[in-house]
Each structure stands twice: as structure tokens, then as C-alpha cells.
Design a protein around this motif. Structure first.
Motif, PDB file in Angstrom:
ATOM      1  N   GLU A 263      23.580  56.740 -18.168  1.00  0.00           N
ATOM      2  CA  GLU A 263      21.810  55.651 -18.420  1.00  0.00           C
ATOM      3  C   GLU A 263      22.935  54.470 -18.461  1.00  0.00           C
ATOM      4  N   GLY A 264      23.367  53.759 -19.626  1.00  0.00           N
ATOM      5  CA  GLY A 264      24.367  52.559 -19.916  1.00  0.00           C
ATOM      6  C   GLY A 264      26.102  51.815 -19.263  1.00  0.00           C
ATOM      7  N   SER A 265      25.933  53.487 -18.351  1.00  0.00           N
ATOM      8  CA  SER A 265      27.627  53.280 -17.853  1.00  0.00           C
ATOM      9  C   SER A 265      26.731  52.895 -16.489  1.00  0.00           C
ATOM     10  N   VAL A 266      26.405  53.804 -15.498  1.00  0.00           N
ATOM     11  CA  VAL A 266      25.754  53.349 -14.578  1.00  0.00           C
ATOM     12  C   VAL A 266      24.957  51.459 -14.426  1.00  0.00           C
ATOM     13  N   THR A 267      24.020  51.376 -15.264  1.00  0.00           N
ATOM     14  CA  THR A 267      23.296  50.146 -15.764  1.00  0.00           C
ATOM     15  C   THR A 267      24.342  48.901 -15.264  1.00  0.00           C
ATOM     16  N   THR A 268      25.626  49.197 -16.190  1.00  0.00           N
ATOM     17  CA  THR A 268      27.289  47.608 -16.187  1.00  0.00           C
ATOM     18  C   THR A 268      27.023  48.195 -14.882  1.00  0.00           C
ATOM     19  N   LEU A 269      28.041  48.972 -14.600  1.00  0.00           N
ATOM     20  CA  LEU A 269      28.734  49.346 -13.156  1.00  0.00           C
ATOM     21  C   LEU A 269      27.977  48.717 -11.755  1.00  0.00           C
ATOM     22  N   LEU A 270      26.105  48.735 -11.603  1.00  0.00           N
ATOM     23  CA  LEU A 270      25.476  48.410 -10.924  1.00  0.00           C
ATOM     24  C   LEU A 270      25.601  46.867 -10.915  1.00  0.00           C
ATOM     25  N   ARG A 271      24.850  46.665 -11.692  1.00  0.00           N
ATOM     26  CA  ARG A 271      25.630  45.392 -11.993  1.00  0.00           C
ATOM     27  C   ARG A 271      26.986  44.387 -11.315  1.00  0.00           C
ATOM     28  N   THR A 272      27.750  45.408 -11.398  1.00  0.00           N
ATOM     29  CA  THR A 272      29.001  45.223 -11.610  1.00  0.00           C
ATOM     30  C   THR A 272      29.070  44.586 -10.056  1.00  0.00           C
ATOM     31  N   ILE A 273      28.775  46.581  -9.738  1.00  0.00           N
ATOM     32  CA  ILE A 273      28.642  45.555  -8.157  1.00  0.00           C
ATOM     33  C   ILE A 273      28.277  45.253  -7.147  1.00  0.00           C
ATOM     34  N   ALA A 274      26.748  45.244  -7.345  1.00  0.00           N
ATOM     35  CA  ALA A 274      26.465  43.910  -7.365  1.00  0.00           C
ATOM     36  C   ALA A 274      26.671  42.621  -6.974  1.00  0.00           C
ATOM     37  N   ALA A 275      27.581  42.199  -8.197  1.00  0.00           N
ATOM     38  CA  ALA A 275      28.126  40.598  -8.000  1.00  0.00           C
ATOM     39  C   ALA A 275      29.604  40.694  -7.197  1.00  0.00           C
ATOM     40  N   LEU A 276      29.633  41.989  -6.897  1.00  0.00           N
ATOM     41  CA  LEU A 276      30.937  41.874  -6.390  1.00  0.00           C
ATOM     42  C   LEU A 276      31.463  41.102  -5.294  1.00  0.00           C
ATOM     43  N   ASP A 277      32.782  40.292  -5.245  1.00  0.00           N
ATOM     44  CA  ASP A 277      33.116  39.138  -4.533  1.00  0.00           C
ATOM     45  C   ASP A 277      34.224  39.322  -3.981  1.00  0.00           C
ATOM     46  N   SER A 278      33.947  38.460  -3.196  1.00  0.00           N
ATOM     47  CA  SER A 278      36.286  38.735  -2.661  1.00  0.00           C
ATOM     48  C   SER A 278      37.656  38.971  -3.930  1.00  0.00           C
ATOM     49  N   SER A 279      37.282  38.081  -4.870  1.00  0.00           N
ATOM     50  CA  SER A 279      38.356  37.787  -6.096  1.00  0.00           C
ATOM     51  C   SER A 279      38.249  39.151  -6.718  1.00  0.00           C
ATOM     52  N   GLU A 280      37.837  40.271  -5.906  1.00  0.00           N
ATOM     53  CA  GLU A 280      37.608  41.361  -7.274  1.00  0.00           C
ATOM     54  C   GLU A 280      38.691  42.656  -6.188  1.00  0.00           C
ATOM     55  N   CYS A 281      38.382  41.401  -4.403  1.00  0.00           N
ATOM     56  CA  CYS A 281      39.263  43.078  -3.747  1.00  0.00           C
ATOM     57  C   CYS A 281      40.547  43.410  -4.878  1.00  0.00           C
ATOM     58  N   GLY A 282      40.499  44.427  -4.203  1.00  0.00           N
ATOM     59  CA  GLY A 282      41.548  45.501  -4.822  1.00  0.00           C
ATOM     60  C   GLY A 282      41.751  45.652  -5.855  1.00  0.00           C
ATOM     61  N   LYS A 283      41.200  44.941  -6.946  1.00  0.00           N
ATOM     62  CA  LYS A 283      41.092  45.065  -8.149  1.00  0.00           C
ATOM     63  C   LYS A 283      40.467  46.368  -9.139  1.00  0.00           C
ATOM     64  N   PHE A 284      41.636  46.824 -10.186  1.00  0.00           N
ATOM     65  CA  PHE A 284      40.097  48.089 -11.238  1.00  0.00           C
ATOM     66  C   PHE A 284      39.742  47.387 -12.182  1.00  0.00           C
ATOM     67  N   LEU A 285      38.605  47.178 -12.212  1.00  0.00           N
ATOM     68  CA  LEU A 285      38.646  46.970 -13.158  1.00  0.00           C
ATOM     69  C   LEU A 285      37.585  47.754 -14.638  1.00  0.00           C
ATOM     70  N   SER A 286      38.301  47.744 -15.785  1.00  0.00           N
ATOM     71  CA  SER A 286      37.430  48.817 -16.909  1.00  0.00           C
ATOM     72  C   SER A 286      36.393  47.928 -16.811  1.00  0.00           C
ATOM     73  N   HIS A 287      35.956  49.475 -18.004  1.00  0.00           N
ATOM     74  CA  HIS A 287      34.436  49.120 -18.378  1.00  0.00           C
ATOM     75  C   HIS A 287      34.289  47.818 -19.255  1.00  0.00           C
ATOM     76  N   GLY A 288      35.483  47.361 -20.650  1.00  0.00           N
ATOM     77  CA  GLY A 288      35.196  46.437 -21.125  1.00  0.00           C
ATOM     78  C   GLY A 288      35.072  44.929 -20.188  1.00  0.00           C
ATOM     79  N   GLU A 289      36.444  45.188 -19.060  1.00  0.00           N
ATOM     80  CA  GLU A 289      36.022  44.146 -18.330  1.00  0.00           C
ATOM     81  C   GLU A 289      34.784  43.594 -17.612  1.00  0.00           C
ATOM     82  N   GLN A 290      34.209  44.775 -17.927  1.00  0.00           N
ATOM     83  CA  GLN A 290      33.067  44.255 -17.022  1.00  0.00           C
ATOM     84  C   GLN A 290      31.428  44.195 -17.570  1.00  0.00           C
ATOM     85  N   VAL A 291      32.163  44.748 -19.000  1.00  0.00           N
ATOM     86  CA  VAL A 291      30.916  44.139 -19.913  1.00  0.00           C
ATOM     87  C   VAL A 291      30.974  42.755 -20.536  1.00  0.00           C
ATOM     88  N   ALA A 292      32.676  42.598 -20.614  1.00  0.00           N
ATOM     89  CA  ALA A 292      32.607  41.353 -20.460  1.00  0.00           C
ATOM     90  C   ALA A 292      32.513  39.314 -19.745  1.00  0.00           C
TER      91      ALA A 292
END
Ligand SMILES: NC(=O)c1ccc[n+]([C@@H]2O[C@H](COP(=O)([O-])OP(=O)(O)OC[C@H]3O[C@@H](n4cnc5c(N)ncnc54)[C@H](OP(=O)(O)O)[C@@H]3O)[C@@H](O)[C@H]2O)c1
Length: 299
Positions: A263-292
Motif C-alpha cells: 500500500e505504502g509503496s504503490v501510493t508513492t508510485l502512483l503519486r510519481t506516475i501522476a506527476a511524471l513529465d518530460s524531464s523524467e523521460c528515460g530515467k530510472f527513479l529509485s524509491h528514495g528519489e521518489q519520496v524525496a
């Protein structure tokens, strides 16, 4: 009506994606499973869901024809578009989590594990994207997310001195490369293609009784991941797990084994997905980076 396809959502993180996405009646959620009858956790979720917005489709990612048939069902439901593709399926068999390059019984066993992992973790992702791309092109979000792993990041594996999970790590690394290739190809069409690590997630509550699941532990800094395997229902691995934990504790004395809930992990992932923009294209984002990023109010 945003539409999402979760590839591999019978259990674990994929199942939690389906649960959270379908809780919003605005969303339409397509989920692929290998076997509808044995996907009991998902069946339970569908039965309990009040919104009737979950469409379960059968497809093994190794079988691109089955994926095509699944995509045709999506076309029927949406009129031909799809907004977000989340490629979650992966070969996570616990008995392989402990295997280093020299641990296989013989070369045939090692070849078989590498090839099977490649088919699912790499070609499966290629099949998913190629199959759903025509629909995604007609969608409004144009987001393709690979659920990646720090176990597939070279720097991490070296810094964490992680000798095992060889077939998994190697094929996850290859999947990250496939993500980058799609990012290059599709960026100019306005797509954001990215790889997101879920962090260390305890998925044992929905583990398949046949194979169990492994979880990983996460620590901060350069040495970020601790390979850990917890096969709760099969105590035969207990010794290996304990030995591995002891090794990591030596390397990282303040290590705490604190896997997250799905639940906690997917909450973070979905927030990241909602906010993804072109600056993140091609990137690998660790969990820590997403939380930060989320703590800094960026998503
Ligand atoms: N859990 C963690 O700590 C962690 C950490 C880093 C990254 N990840 C990544 O997160 C994702 C989900 O992992 P998880 O921990 O939730 O694993 P899990 O509980 O073992 O679930 C794996 C999912 O993949 C599906 N799958 C496996 N082979 C497939 C195939 N050939 N075709 C279609 N679907 C297939 C499984 O379906 P069946 O039920 O049909 O087998 C299941 O739904 C994976 O990509 C994994 O690499 C997890």
C-alpha cells in the motif's frame, strides 16, 4: 475517464496498483494475469469493488499473441485508447533469489533460469509496449512505466556487494535499457517512458503458494539496497536469509530491515506516475528519489 493497464496484477505490487487505481470510480483499470482461475486475490478484489471498473484479461507476457488478444479487449472497452501502461510482471521466484553465478547445479540449470527470466522480464516488457503502443498513442497521458529494481542497477549491485539474484538483476538491468530505448524512440511523440523502483516491499501476504516471493530491504546512501530474501512459508531458506542479513549488517551497521507495505509503496508510485513529465523521460527513479521529490512538494 483515465485508463490504465497493469501488466501482471494477480498479486503483490501489481495487485495493489489495481486496488488503488480502481478505488477511484473515474478510472478504468485493465489488468492482465496469467491465469484468471488461480488469481484468487484479484478475484476477491473484483468481487469487493463497488465500481465495476476492473477488467481482468488473461495473458502471459511471454505470449505476444495473448497480449494482442488482451489489447483487443481494451479497444472494445475504450474505443481504441489507453492512457497509462504499467509493466509490473516479473519473474520473482524465491529459489533463484539466492543464486549467484556459481550456485546453479549445472550450466543447463543456469541457462534455463537466465533465458526464462529474460523472456519474462525483458521480452515481456517489449511485447507489452509494442502491443499497447497503438492504443497509448491515442491516449491522453502517454505514460509508459516499467517497474524496475535497484537490483538491476550496476552501481547499486557493486556498492551493496550483492552476488546473488543474478538472473533477476541481469534481466532487470536489460529491462532498464529497453525502457531507455523506448524513451528515445517515443519522447518526440510526447511520451514519458520511465522506470520506477518500488523500494523494498513485503509482498508475502499475497505470495503465490507455489513459489513464494522475495522481498528486499532498503537503506539510504550510496549503498541503498540490501538483498534479502524472505520466504516465509518455506523455512528451508532461513539459514541463507540470516547469513545474508548478517553480511549486510556488517557492511551497513545501521541497517534496519524495514520493508514497506504494498500500500505504502504503490501510493508513492502512483503519486510519481501522476506527476511524471518530460524531464523524467528515460530515467530510472529509485524509491528514495521518489519520496524525496514528494517531500519537496514536486509531486
Ligand atoms: N517486492 C519488492 O521488494 C520489489 C523490489 C524491487 C522491484 N520489484 C519489482 O516489482 C514488480 C512486482 O514485484 P512483486 O514483488 O509484486 O512480485 P510478485 O508478488 O511475485 O508478483 C509478480 C507478478 O508478476 C506476474 N508474472 C510473473 N510472470 C509472468 C508472466 N510470464 N506473464 C505475466 N505475468 C507474470 C505474476 O503473475 P502470476 O500470479 O501469474 O505468477 C505476479 O502478478 C516486479 O517487476 C519486481 O521486479 C519488487
Amino acid at each position: 475517464m483515465p485508463s490504465y493497464a497493469v501488466i501482471g496484477g494477480s498479486r503483490g505490487i501489481g495487485l495493489e496498483f489495481v486496488r488503488q487505481l480502481s478505488s477511484n470510480p473515474e478510472n478504468t483499470v485493465f489488468v492482465t494475469v496469467r491465469n484468471r482461475n488461480s488469481s484468487t486475490y484479484l478475484a476477491e478484489l473484483v468481487a469487493q469493488s463497488g465500481h465495476q471498473n476492473i477488467h481482468v484479461l488473461e495473458a502471459d507476457v511471454v505470449d505476444h499473441r495473448a497480449l494482442k488478444a488482451a489489447a483487443e479487449e481494451v479497444v472494445k472497452a475504450t474505443g481504441g485508447s489507453l492512457d497509462v501502461l504499467i509493466n509490473n510482471a516479473a519473474r520473482t521466484e524465491a529459489h533463484n533469489a539466492f543464486k549467484g553465478l556459481l550456485d546453479y547445479e549445472d550450466e543447463d540449470a543456469s541457462d534455463a533460469e537466465f533465458l526464462e527470466s529474460f523472456k519474462i522480464n525483458v521480452l515481456g516488457f517489449v511485447h507489452s509496449v509494442n502491443t499497447f503502443l497503438p492504443l497509448l498513442r491515442k491516449g491522453s497521458a502517454k505514460k509508459i512505466v516499467l517497474i524496475g529494481s535497484q537490483g538491476g542497477e550496476r552501481d547499486f549491485v557493486w556498492e551493496a556487494r550483492m552476488p546473488n539474484m543474478t538472473a533477476y538483476s541481469t534481466t532487470k538491468a536489460a529491462a532498464h535499457m529497453v525502457m531507455a530505448k523506448y524513451a528515445v524512440l517515443l519522447e518526440k511523440e510526447g511520451f514519458v517512458v520511465t522506470s520506477l523502483c518500488p523500494g523494498i516491499v513485503d509482498v508475502t501476504t499475497t505470495a503465490s503458494s507455489e513459489c513464494g516471493s522475495f522481498t528486499l530491504a532498503h537503506i539510504r546512501g550510496r549503498i541503498e539496497l540490501i538483498a534479502n530474501a524472505v520466504l516465509l512459508d518455506k523455512q528451508i531458506w532461513k539459514k541463507e536469509v540470516e547469513a545474508q542479513q548478517a553480511d549486510f549488517r556488517k557492511a551497513v551497521p545501521d541497517f534496519k530491515f524495514e520493508p514497506q507495505s504494498p500500500e505504502g509503496s504503490v501510493t508513492t508510485l502512483l503519486r510519481t506516475i501522476a506527476a511524471l513529465d518530460s524531464s523524467e523521460c528515460g530515467k530510472f527513479l529509485s524509491h528514495g528519489e521518489q519520496v524525496a521529490a514528494q517531500n519537496q512538494g514536486k509531486s
